[in-house]
Design a protein around this motif. Structure first.
Motif, short mmCIF file in Angstrom:
data_model
loop_
_atom_site.label_atom_id
_atom_site.label_comp_id
_atom_site.label_asym_id
_atom_site.label_seq_id
_atom_site.Cartn_x
_atom_site.Cartn_y
_atom_site.Cartn_z
N ALA A 219 40.33 44.74 33.15
CA ALA A 219 39.40 43.84 33.32
C ALA A 219 38.25 43.90 34.38
O ALA A 219 37.07 43.90 33.98
CB ALA A 219 39.89 42.41 33.28
N GLU A 220 38.69 44.39 35.43
CA GLU A 220 37.58 44.46 36.52
C GLU A 220 36.73 45.79 36.31
O GLU A 220 35.68 45.73 36.61
CB GLU A 220 38.69 44.69 37.85
CG GLU A 220 37.59 44.78 39.18
CD GLU A 220 36.70 43.69 39.49
OE1 GLU A 220 36.05 43.47 40.54
OE2 GLU A 220 36.89 42.53 38.93
N SER B 83 43.06 39.36 44.56
CA SER B 83 43.46 38.79 42.96
C SER B 83 44.25 37.55 43.20
O SER B 83 44.78 37.54 44.07
CB SER B 83 43.62 39.71 42.16
OG SER B 83 43.38 39.03 40.83
N ASP B 84 44.50 36.95 42.17
CA ASP B 84 45.46 35.88 42.06
C ASP B 84 46.94 36.47 41.76
O ASP B 84 47.66 35.79 42.05
CB ASP B 84 45.01 34.88 41.00
CG ASP B 84 44.87 35.38 39.49
OD1 ASP B 84 44.73 36.96 39.55
OD2 ASP B 84 44.86 34.87 38.61
N SER C 286 49.30 40.30 35.69
CA SER C 286 47.90 41.08 35.70
C SER C 286 47.01 40.12 36.44
O SER C 286 46.87 39.00 36.41
CB SER C 286 47.27 40.93 34.22
OG SER C 286 48.36 41.80 33.22
N PRO C 287 46.22 40.99 37.37
CA PRO C 287 45.18 40.23 38.03
C PRO C 287 44.02 39.75 37.50
O PRO C 287 43.46 40.31 36.35
CB PRO C 287 44.75 41.45 38.96
CG PRO C 287 45.08 42.54 38.30
CD PRO C 287 46.24 42.53 37.55
N SER C 288 43.29 38.84 37.68
CA SER C 288 42.28 38.27 37.21
C SER C 288 40.94 39.02 37.61
O SER C 288 41.01 40.06 39.08
CB SER C 288 41.60 37.03 37.56
OG SER C 288 41.94 36.48 38.89
N VAL C 289 39.64 39.00 37.15
CA VAL C 289 38.47 39.84 37.84
C VAL C 289 37.90 39.11 39.10
O VAL C 289 38.35 37.95 39.23
CB VAL C 289 37.43 39.78 36.47
CG1 VAL C 289 37.99 40.76 35.56
CG2 VAL C 289 36.95 38.37 36.32
N THR C 290 37.35 39.77 39.90
CA THR C 290 36.64 39.32 40.74
C THR C 290 35.43 38.49 40.55
O THR C 290 34.96 38.63 39.45
CB THR C 290 36.54 40.14 41.83
OG1 THR C 290 35.37 41.05 41.51
CG2 THR C 290 37.64 41.14 42.44
N HIS C 291 34.71 38.03 41.32
CA HIS C 291 33.34 37.07 41.09
C HIS C 291 32.30 38.24 41.68
O HIS C 291 30.96 37.65 41.57
CB HIS C 291 33.37 35.85 41.96
CG HIS C 291 34.55 34.73 41.61
ND1 HIS C 291 34.44 34.45 40.04
CD2 HIS C 291 35.57 34.34 42.16
CE1 HIS C 291 35.45 33.58 40.08
NE2 HIS C 291 35.87 33.47 41.23
N ARG D 202 34.18 44.87 33.88
CA ARG D 202 32.98 44.06 34.51
C ARG D 202 32.24 44.95 35.20
O ARG D 202 30.97 44.58 35.39
CB ARG D 202 33.70 43.06 35.50
CG ARG D 202 32.64 42.15 36.00
CD ARG D 202 33.26 41.17 37.13
NE ARG D 202 33.72 42.00 38.38
CZ ARG D 202 32.89 42.44 39.23
NH1 ARG D 202 31.43 41.93 38.83
NH2 ARG D 202 33.16 43.05 40.42
N GLU E 161 49.31 43.30 39.99
CA GLU E 161 49.96 43.57 38.59
C GLU E 161 51.45 44.11 38.78
O GLU E 161 51.72 45.08 39.56
CB GLU E 161 49.06 44.83 38.05
CG GLU E 161 49.31 45.32 36.67
CD GLU E 161 48.07 45.96 35.99
OE1 GLU E 161 48.49 47.02 35.26
OE2 GLU E 161 46.97 45.65 36.12
#
Length: 285
Positions: A139-140, A88-89, A111-116, A143, A92
């Motif tokens: 968030a992940e 992730s970017d 906080s990490p963003s979700v993956t694609h 998703r 956490e």
């Protein structure tokens, strides 16, 4: 080897600050009683507790290729946790302000963003092979909820300090076969647990801190368990260990009362360490 539990959610690097009281919302100065850095994240706590119980589990979590991420991954690997890491970017990170009595204010520093979804096929395979899927609030996992539901595997969720109203929690509750929470923000925990059973869950459990825990089973029967007396060093990870103890016992065929007792023992096992679990004591120090 196929893991019997698939866990998705946060693993973090935390700074813990122990205070004599939580800060009041006014400008002031306080002195810390103690502070340290350690692995955090509710999913990491569950994975550690299950590893200590000898239950095969796979942790799926996000970290960045940075120093906090390397610390988290290394510590959990050395503690015996099997994990699948997505990039992730950000890793956490929390600043947890704690009291000895268990009061906590968690400040999220990153906080990490979700993956694609590039690894979803492998994740679906791992979830499909598991006996139980455990999803924590992030968030992940949100998703991934639709594909987790599609596997048909039982889903256990931990909604923590749910207030009975938050919209973010609702998809997790709707998917849950078992619901865990604490009583911090619930006016009537038993009423909430019964609402979970009415909505389709087969087990709903609320931890009550020093007062133990209360559960409602699929038949609507109320069960209670006392907390195991222990000298408390730090309360982080106790709720995660409780869920892990209940889950491990249920997978072994235990009834709800016996599983709650196992959860209480597991929770007590982490209260004497300043880390999420004693497995981290020789790893982090």
């Amino acid at each position: 080897m196929t893991a019997s539990v698939f866990i998705a959610g946060p693993a973090s690097w935390n700074s813990i600050v122990v205070l004599d009281r939580l800060p009041e919302p006014v400008p002031h100065m306080q002195f810390a009683e103690e502070s340290w850095e350690t692995v955090g994240g509710t999913s990491a706590g569950k994975a550690l507790a299950l590893a200590a119980l000898g239950r095969s589990a796979l942790l799926y979590a996000l970290t960045a290729d940075d120093e906090p991420g390397r610390r988290v991954r290394d510590a959990l690997e050395r503690a015996g946790v099997s994990a699948r890491w997505a990039t992730s970017d950000a890793t956490e990170r929390h600043l947890n302000l704690m009291t000895r009595q268990g009061g906590r204010v968690s400040l999220y520093l990153a906080s990490p963003s979700v993956t694609h979804g590039e690894d979803d096929a492998d994740l679906v395979a791992a979830m499909s092979d598991a006996d139980v899927i455990v999803f924590d609030l992030a968030a992940e996992p949100l998703r991934l909820l639709p594909v987790a539901i599609a596997t048909g595997r039982p889903i256990w969720v931990d909604v923590h300090d749910y207030d009975g109203e938050s919209e973010f929690h609702r998809p997790f509750l709707a998917a849950a076969d078992a619901v865990f929470c604490n009583a911090d923000r619930l006016a009537d925990p038993v009423l909430f647990l019964r609402s979970c059973i009415d909505a389709g869950a087969s087990l709903a459990v609320c931890t009550l801190g020093a007062d133990g825990a209360v559960a409602i089973d699929a038949d609507g029967t109320e069960h209670r368990v006392a907390a195991v007396p222990v000298d408390v060093v730090d309360t982080n990870g106790a709720g995660d260990a409780f869920l892990a103890g209940v889950l491990d016992a249920r997978l072994a065929g235990a009834g709800v009362p016996e599983a709650l007792t196992a959860g209480s023992r597991a929770a007590a096992s982490v209260l004497g360490t300043r880390h999420l679990h004693p497995l981290l004591d020789p790893v982090i120090g």
